[in-house]
Scaffold this motif. Structure first.
Motif, PDB file in Angstrom:
ATOM      1  N   VAL A  61      -1.696   1.649   9.313  1.00 30.70           N
ATOM      2  CA  VAL A  61      -3.138   1.567   9.076  1.00 30.70           C
ATOM      3  C   VAL A  61      -3.572   0.130   9.354  1.00 30.70           C
ATOM      4  O   VAL A  61      -3.434  -0.749   8.512  1.00 30.70           O
ATOM      5  CB  VAL A  61      -3.479   2.003   7.629  1.00 30.70           C
ATOM      6  CG1 VAL A  61      -4.976   1.976   7.399  1.00 30.70           C
ATOM      7  CG2 VAL A  61      -2.931   3.410   7.369  1.00 30.70           C
TER       8      VAL A  61
ATOM      9  N   GLY B  41       4.800  -3.554   8.971  1.00 26.76           N
ATOM     10  CA  GLY B  41       4.493  -4.973   9.145  1.00 26.76           C
ATOM     11  C   GLY B  41       3.129  -5.206   9.761  1.00 26.76           C
ATOM     12  O   GLY B  41       2.784  -6.333  10.123  1.00 26.76           O
TER      13      GLY B  41
ATOM     14  N   GLU C 126       0.176  14.269   1.150  1.00 32.44           N
ATOM     15  CA  GLU C 126       0.195  13.960   2.586  1.00 32.44           C
ATOM     16  C   GLU C 126       0.657  15.141   3.418  1.00 32.44           C
ATOM     17  O   GLU C 126       0.110  15.398   4.481  1.00 32.44           O
ATOM     18  CB  GLU C 126       1.205  12.822   2.867  1.00 32.44           C
ATOM     19  CG  GLU C 126       0.794  11.466   2.422  1.00 32.44           C
ATOM     20  CD  GLU C 126       1.774  10.407   2.949  1.00 32.44           C
ATOM     21  OE1 GLU C 126       2.918  10.367   2.486  1.00 32.44           O
ATOM     22  OE2 GLU C 126       1.375   9.637   3.831  1.00 32.44           O
TER      23      GLU C 126
ATOM     24  N   SER D 194       6.586   8.349   4.815  1.00 34.36           N
ATOM     25  CA  SER D 194       7.691   7.399   4.713  1.00 34.36           C
ATOM     26  C   SER D 194       8.809   7.955   3.824  1.00 34.36           C
ATOM     27  O   SER D 194       8.549   8.442   2.723  1.00 34.36           O
ATOM     28  CB  SER D 194       7.145   6.103   4.125  1.00 34.36           C
ATOM     29  OG  SER D 194       8.136   5.119   4.139  1.00 34.36           O
TER      30      SER D 194
ATOM     31  N   ILE E 286       5.321  -5.982   0.745  1.00 30.50           N
ATOM     32  CA  ILE E 286       6.233  -4.926   1.219  1.00 30.50           C
ATOM     33  C   ILE E 286       5.497  -4.062   2.242  1.00 30.50           C
ATOM     34  O   ILE E 286       4.396  -3.565   1.962  1.00 30.50           O
ATOM     35  CB  ILE E 286       6.719  -4.032   0.056  1.00 30.50           C
ATOM     36  CG1 ILE E 286       7.260  -4.886  -1.097  1.00 30.50           C
ATOM     37  CG2 ILE E 286       7.787  -3.040   0.537  1.00 30.50           C
ATOM     38  CD1 ILE E 286       7.649  -4.090  -2.334  1.00 30.50           C
ATOM     39  N   SER E 287       6.101  -3.884   3.414  1.00 24.60           N
ATOM     40  CA  SER E 287       5.463  -3.062   4.446  1.00 24.60           C
ATOM     41  C   SER E 287       6.500  -2.549   5.446  1.00 24.60           C
ATOM     42  O   SER E 287       7.287  -3.334   5.977  1.00 24.60           O
ATOM     43  CB  SER E 287       4.413  -3.890   5.189  1.00 24.60           C
ATOM     44  OG  SER E 287       3.885  -3.162   6.270  1.00 24.60           O
ATOM     45  N   GLN E 288       6.495  -1.259   5.683  1.00 22.13           N
ATOM     46  CA  GLN E 288       7.399  -0.693   6.685  1.00 22.13           C
ATOM     47  C   GLN E 288       7.005  -1.198   8.060  1.00 22.13           C
ATOM     48  O   GLN E 288       7.830  -1.736   8.801  1.00 22.13           O
ATOM     49  CB  GLN E 288       7.325   0.843   6.616  1.00 22.13           C
ATOM     50  CG  GLN E 288       8.306   1.617   7.496  1.00 22.13           C
ATOM     51  CD  GLN E 288       8.015   1.600   8.982  1.00 22.13           C
ATOM     52  OE1 GLN E 288       8.901   1.282   9.796  1.00 22.13           O
ATOM     53  NE2 GLN E 288       6.802   1.886   9.368  1.00 22.13           N
TER      54      GLN E 288
ATOM     55  N   LEU F 112       2.416  11.751  -3.948  1.00 21.21           N
ATOM     56  CA  LEU F 112       1.841  11.276  -2.681  1.00 21.21           C
ATOM     57  C   LEU F 112       2.416  12.066  -1.505  1.00 21.21           C
ATOM     58  O   LEU F 112       1.682  12.484  -0.597  1.00 21.21           O
ATOM     59  CB  LEU F 112       2.102   9.773  -2.505  1.00 21.21           C
ATOM     60  CG  LEU F 112       1.594   9.164  -1.193  1.00 21.21           C
ATOM     61  CD1 LEU F 112       0.076   9.238  -1.087  1.00 21.21           C
ATOM     62  CD2 LEU F 112       2.044   7.708  -1.041  1.00 21.21           C
ATOM     63  N   LYS F 113       3.727  12.285  -1.526  1.00 27.00           N
ATOM     64  CA  LYS F 113       4.368  13.041  -0.450  1.00 27.00           C
ATOM     65  C   LYS F 113       3.734  14.431  -0.341  1.00 27.00           C
ATOM     66  O   LYS F 113       3.493  14.937   0.748  1.00 27.00           O
ATOM     67  CB  LYS F 113       5.876  13.188  -0.703  1.00 27.00           C
ATOM     68  CG  LYS F 113       6.675  11.959  -0.407  1.00 27.00           C
ATOM     69  CD  LYS F 113       6.842  11.755   1.091  1.00 27.00           C
ATOM     70  CE  LYS F 113       7.036  10.315   1.485  1.00 27.00           C
ATOM     71  NZ  LYS F 113       5.983   9.364   1.197  1.00 27.00           N
TER      72      LYS F 113
ATOM     73  N   CYS G 163       0.846  -1.204   0.000  1.00 30.39           N
ATOM     74  CA  CYS G 163       0.000   0.000   0.000  1.00 30.39           C
ATOM     75  C   CYS G 163       0.880   1.253   0.000  1.00 30.39           C
ATOM     76  O   CYS G 163       1.990   1.239   0.541  1.00 30.39           O
ATOM     77  CB  CYS G 163      -0.846   0.071   1.264  1.00 30.39           C
ATOM     78  SG  CYS G 163      -1.870  -1.371   1.522  1.00 30.39           S
ATOM     79  N   GLY G 164       0.325   2.329  -0.520  1.00 35.08           N
ATOM     80  CA  GLY G 164       0.953   3.650  -0.407  1.00 35.08           C
ATOM     81  C   GLY G 164       2.364   3.676  -0.958  1.00 35.08           C
ATOM     82  O   GLY G 164       2.644   3.207  -2.070  1.00 35.08           O
TER      83      GLY G 164
HETATM   84  O1  M6R Z   1       3.668   0.282   6.984  1.00 33.62           O
HETATM   85  P1  M6R Z   1       3.387   0.134   5.520  1.00 33.62           P
HETATM   86  O2  M6R Z   1       4.634   0.240   4.707  1.00 33.62           O
HETATM   87  O3  M6R Z   1       2.634  -1.128   5.183  1.00 33.62           O
HETATM   88  O4  M6R Z   1       2.461   1.356   5.162  1.00 33.62           O
HETATM   89  C1  M6R Z   1       1.914   1.496   3.871  1.00 33.62           C
HETATM   90  C2  M6R Z   1       1.322   2.877   3.694  1.00 33.62           C
HETATM   91  O5  M6R Z   1       0.293   3.102   4.602  1.00 33.62           O
HETATM   92  C3  M6R Z   1       2.396   3.976   3.824  1.00 33.62           C
HETATM   93  O6  M6R Z   1       3.439   3.806   2.958  1.00 33.62           O
HETATM   94  C4  M6R Z   1       1.775   5.376   3.613  1.00 33.62           C
HETATM   95  O7  M6R Z   1       1.394   5.520   2.275  1.00 33.62           O
HETATM   96  C5  M6R Z   1       2.777   6.453   4.052  1.00 33.62           C
HETATM   97  N1  M6R Z   1       2.136   7.429   4.888  1.00 33.62           N
HETATM   98  C6  M6R Z   1       3.460   7.121   2.894  1.00 33.62           C
HETATM   99  O8  M6R Z   1       4.253   8.208   3.232  1.00 33.62           O
END
Ligand code: M6R
Length: 369
Positions: free
Chosen positions: A366, A107, A245, A157, A103-105, A241-242, A57-58
């Protein structure tokens, strides 16, 4: 804890060279090959894989879009990239020969988690690319490649994105390595370039003052458009996107080749348009096409903000503002071209009086669908 910076986001932007270097650390051996022993999916299974599907996502989705170019080029395997929130609702075609990369920051993103659960139910193997040790997504995957960005606090991110790209390149190159493709020589050259890339990110960071000055002059604009081609297209999406946001501005990213199919109608006097220009070496056809796009939009009054490689003289006549980035192999360019876009959005947000680390209506992770 912000280390002398006004915002976590500024600190995290500045930490990117280290984050990139840390993500590479210990994963390239002295002979210049990849040693990803932590990817517990055996090489014999990876050799049987016939398709890669990326879900995210995102910003993580944008990393996936860039990964597709690398995976298809270096492995010659088809790769699909899908928003995790759309994936399982369309009855995707998956089987035990499909490798799903989530892929997820954090997790913990629910959409991504539900997508990977669905994939595993169909028998696909799931590899997570994740920044948070022990979080749910890696726990539920068959294997994980951790990004070593360190904790990312700002909602937007930045360093996690760059390390996701590094991890994606590693996965692509690793698949190429275990499967043996005709690009063997190119793969070793790229591994070499990748190991030097942190310095290039550092060089970009050292030249960001004009980008900040430019951003401040645009604080009263309503719209900014972003154009790119090839891997520059997802970079354009990420730049937009940046800006949404952080600056709460209308921003859109387009594939430059689509201009004539609609978006060019949006161009009007003084509209800021950021263009990410591919290297004039490598895929020079794309470079020349985008230079004519810049010419076309400028002739219609756009204020062109051009991100181009050092030494690229062809853009000079059409750039109202020129942002230089170091020369890199085409596929790696997003690691340097994204940085000015992060700085640009952060500075515009500040100029508009917005809360940089905690943009309105957004949460860092999220955890609901
Ligand atoms: O934690 P995640 O990488 O799964 O999150 C995915 C998106 O919610 C995240 O990248 C979002 O788009 C950021 N706020 C982007 O800056």
């Amino acid at each position: 804890e912000k280390g002398g910076y006004d915002y976590f986001m500024l600190k995290e932007i500045a930490e990117q060279p280290k984050a990139v270097a840390d993500t590479l650390l210990g994963r390239i051996d002295r002979a210049g090959s990849l040693s990803l022993d932590e990817v517990r999916i055996p090489a014999s299974v990876l050799r049987e894989v016939d398709k890669v599907v990326i879900v995210a996502c995102g910003t993580a989705f944008h990393a996936g879009l860039i990964a597709k170019y690398a995976i298809e080029h270096w492995t010659r395997m088809p790769c699909e990239v899908e928003l995790a929130s759309e994936f399982r609702y369309r009855d995707p075609i998956l089987d035990p020969r499909t490798l799903v990369v989530a892929i997820s920051q954090s997790g913990e993103t629910m959409d991504t988690l539900m997508a990977l659960r669905h994939a595993r139910e169909q028998g696909a193997k799931v590899l997570a690319i994740c920044n948070t040790n022990g979080s749910t997504i890696p726990r539920e995957s068959d294997a994980v490649l951790y990004t070593h960005a360190g904790p990312e606090v700002a909602v937007a991110s930045t360093k996690a994105f760059l390390t996701q790209l590094v991890a994606c390149y590693l996965v692509a190159l690793y698949l190429g390595q275990v499967r043996g493709t005709k690009w063997g020589d190119e793969i070793s050259a790229v591994i070499h370039e990748l190991s030097d890339i942190a310095q290039e990110v550092e060089r970009v960071l050292a030249t960001m003052e004009p980008v900040r000055e430019l951003a401040r002059t645009l604080a009263d604009k309503n719209t900014v458009l972003f154009l790119g081609r090839h891997v520059g297209y997802p970079v354009a999406l990420e730049g937009a996107l940046k800006l949404k946001e952080l600056a709460y501005m209308h921003a859109e990213g387009f594939a430059a080749g689509e201009l004539k199919h609609g978006p060019i109608a949006l161009i009007e006097e003084d509209l800021p348009v950021v263009v990410v220009v591919p290297s004039p070496r490598g895929r020079s056809v794309l470079h020349d096409k985008i230079v004519s796009n810049i010419q076309e939009i400028r002739a219609r009054g756009a204020r062109t903000i051009v991100i181009a490689e050092e030494g690229d003289e062809a853009v000079l006549p059409y750039a109202d503002h020129l942002i230089r980035i170091p020369a890199t192999p085409t596929l790696l360019q997003p690691l340097v071209s994204t940085v000015p876009l992060q700085v640009f959005a952060c500075e515009l947000a500040t100029a508009r009086g917005n809360e940089v680390d905690q943009p309105r209506n957004l949460a860092k992770s999220v955890t609901v669908e």
